[in-house]
Design a protein around this motif. Structure first.
Motif, PDB file in Angstrom:
ATOM      1  N   PHE A   1     -22.529 -16.776  -5.260  1.00  0.00           N
ATOM      2  CA  PHE A   1     -23.552 -17.351  -4.418  1.00  0.00           C
ATOM      3  C   PHE A   1     -24.063 -16.588  -3.592  1.00  0.00           C
ATOM      4  O   PHE A   1     -25.494 -16.864  -3.226  1.00  0.00           O
ATOM      5  N   ALA A   2     -23.572 -15.570  -3.006  1.00  0.00           N
ATOM      6  CA  ALA A   2     -24.137 -14.712  -1.995  1.00  0.00           C
ATOM      7  C   ALA A   2     -25.163 -13.867  -2.694  1.00  0.00           C
ATOM      8  O   ALA A   2     -26.326 -13.580  -2.242  1.00  0.00           O
TER       9      ALA A   2
ATOM     10  N   ARG B   1     -12.380 -15.342  10.628  1.00  0.00           N
ATOM     11  CA  ARG B   1     -13.704 -14.616  10.356  1.00  0.00           C
ATOM     12  C   ARG B   1     -14.472 -15.099   9.070  1.00  0.00           C
ATOM     13  O   ARG B   1     -15.528 -15.195   9.132  1.00  0.00           O
ATOM     14  N   VAL B   2     -13.614 -15.917   8.206  1.00  0.00           N
ATOM     15  CA  VAL B   2     -14.281 -16.507   6.963  1.00  0.00           C
ATOM     16  C   VAL B   2     -15.014 -17.655   7.762  1.00  0.00           C
ATOM     17  O   VAL B   2     -15.920 -17.683   7.492  1.00  0.00           O
ATOM     18  N   SER B   3     -14.560 -18.380   8.610  1.00  0.00           N
ATOM     19  CA  SER B   3     -15.120 -19.562   9.071  1.00  0.00           C
ATOM     20  C   SER B   3     -16.203 -19.193   9.955  1.00  0.00           C
ATOM     21  O   SER B   3     -17.452 -19.757   9.689  1.00  0.00           O
ATOM     22  N   LEU B   4     -16.081 -18.174  10.639  1.00  0.00           N
ATOM     23  CA  LEU B   4     -17.208 -17.697  11.423  1.00  0.00           C
ATOM     24  C   LEU B   4     -18.476 -17.172  10.644  1.00  0.00           C
ATOM     25  O   LEU B   4     -19.627 -17.467  10.927  1.00  0.00           O
ATOM     26  N   ALA B   5     -18.245 -16.474   9.466  1.00  0.00           N
ATOM     27  CA  ALA B   5     -19.254 -16.245   8.714  1.00  0.00           C
ATOM     28  C   ALA B   5     -19.838 -17.256   7.977  1.00  0.00           C
ATOM     29  O   ALA B   5     -20.999 -17.410   8.006  1.00  0.00           O
TER      30      ALA B   5
ATOM     31  N   PRO C   1     -19.903 -24.483   3.224  1.00  0.00           N
ATOM     32  CA  PRO C   1     -18.784 -25.233   2.724  1.00  0.00           C
ATOM     33  C   PRO C   1     -17.878 -24.315   1.848  1.00  0.00           C
ATOM     34  O   PRO C   1     -16.671 -24.479   1.909  1.00  0.00           O
ATOM     35  N   LEU C   2     -18.305 -23.502   0.991  1.00  0.00           N
ATOM     36  CA  LEU C   2     -17.522 -22.627   0.183  1.00  0.00           C
ATOM     37  C   LEU C   2     -16.472 -21.812   1.247  1.00  0.00           C
ATOM     38  O   LEU C   2     -15.295 -21.748   0.886  1.00  0.00           O
TER      39      LEU C   2
END
Length: 147
Positions: free
Chosen positions: A128-129, A38-42, A97-98
């Motif tokens: 950053f968001a 889910r982190v990667s998908l986001a 990248p984060l």
């Protein structure tokens, strides 16, 4: 022609800028849940929607070029364009990248990521968001208000 370009530009902004602003926040609960996918998908979706804001920007440039007055010399336009470039850098170069690094760390071994490391990554991501939201919001306000 100008009216049509302005309408299409605004529709593109509505469709892509909202998700570009909000998608990074979906990675924070996924990070706390140790869900690397889910982190990667986001991260991938954040990259996609921030990239798609370029379509809205190009439509806005075309609308400005077909307008009766030259708005490119206006101070609000210069500030808006500068803030947009900063938002684009944040959304394309910093945030994805984060999230990819966090997803990689989770996938490689979630066991050795303690609560402190998760909180540190989550805090960086949230910072950053929020910067993304602040930058895009400032651009939207300046483009609408045209002081």
């Amino acid at each position: 022609m100008n009216t049509l370009l302005v309408i299409i530009h605004i529709l593109a902004v509505v469709v892509v800028v909202g998700p570009a602003m909000l998608l990074p926040f979906t990675a924070i609960p996924a990070l706390h849940a140790h869900d690397a996918e889910r982190v990667s998908l986001a991260g991938r979706r954040t990259l996609l929607f921030n990239g798609l804001t370029l379509v809205a920007a190009v439509l806005g440039i075309l609308a400005a070029l077909t307008a009766d007055e030259n708005v490119f010399a206006e101070v609000w336009m210069v500030i808006s364009a500068t803030l947009y470039v900063l938002a684009l850098i944040n959304g394309l170069v910093l945030l994805p990248p984060l999230m990819a690094n966090a997803a990689s760390a989770l996938a490689d071994g979630a066991a050795d990521l303690d609560v402190e490391k998760i909180e540190r990554r989550s805090g960086r991501l949230a910072g950053f968001a929020w910067a993304n939201i602040a930058l895009y919001s400032a651009v939207i306000i300046l483009m609408t208000w045209q002081p």
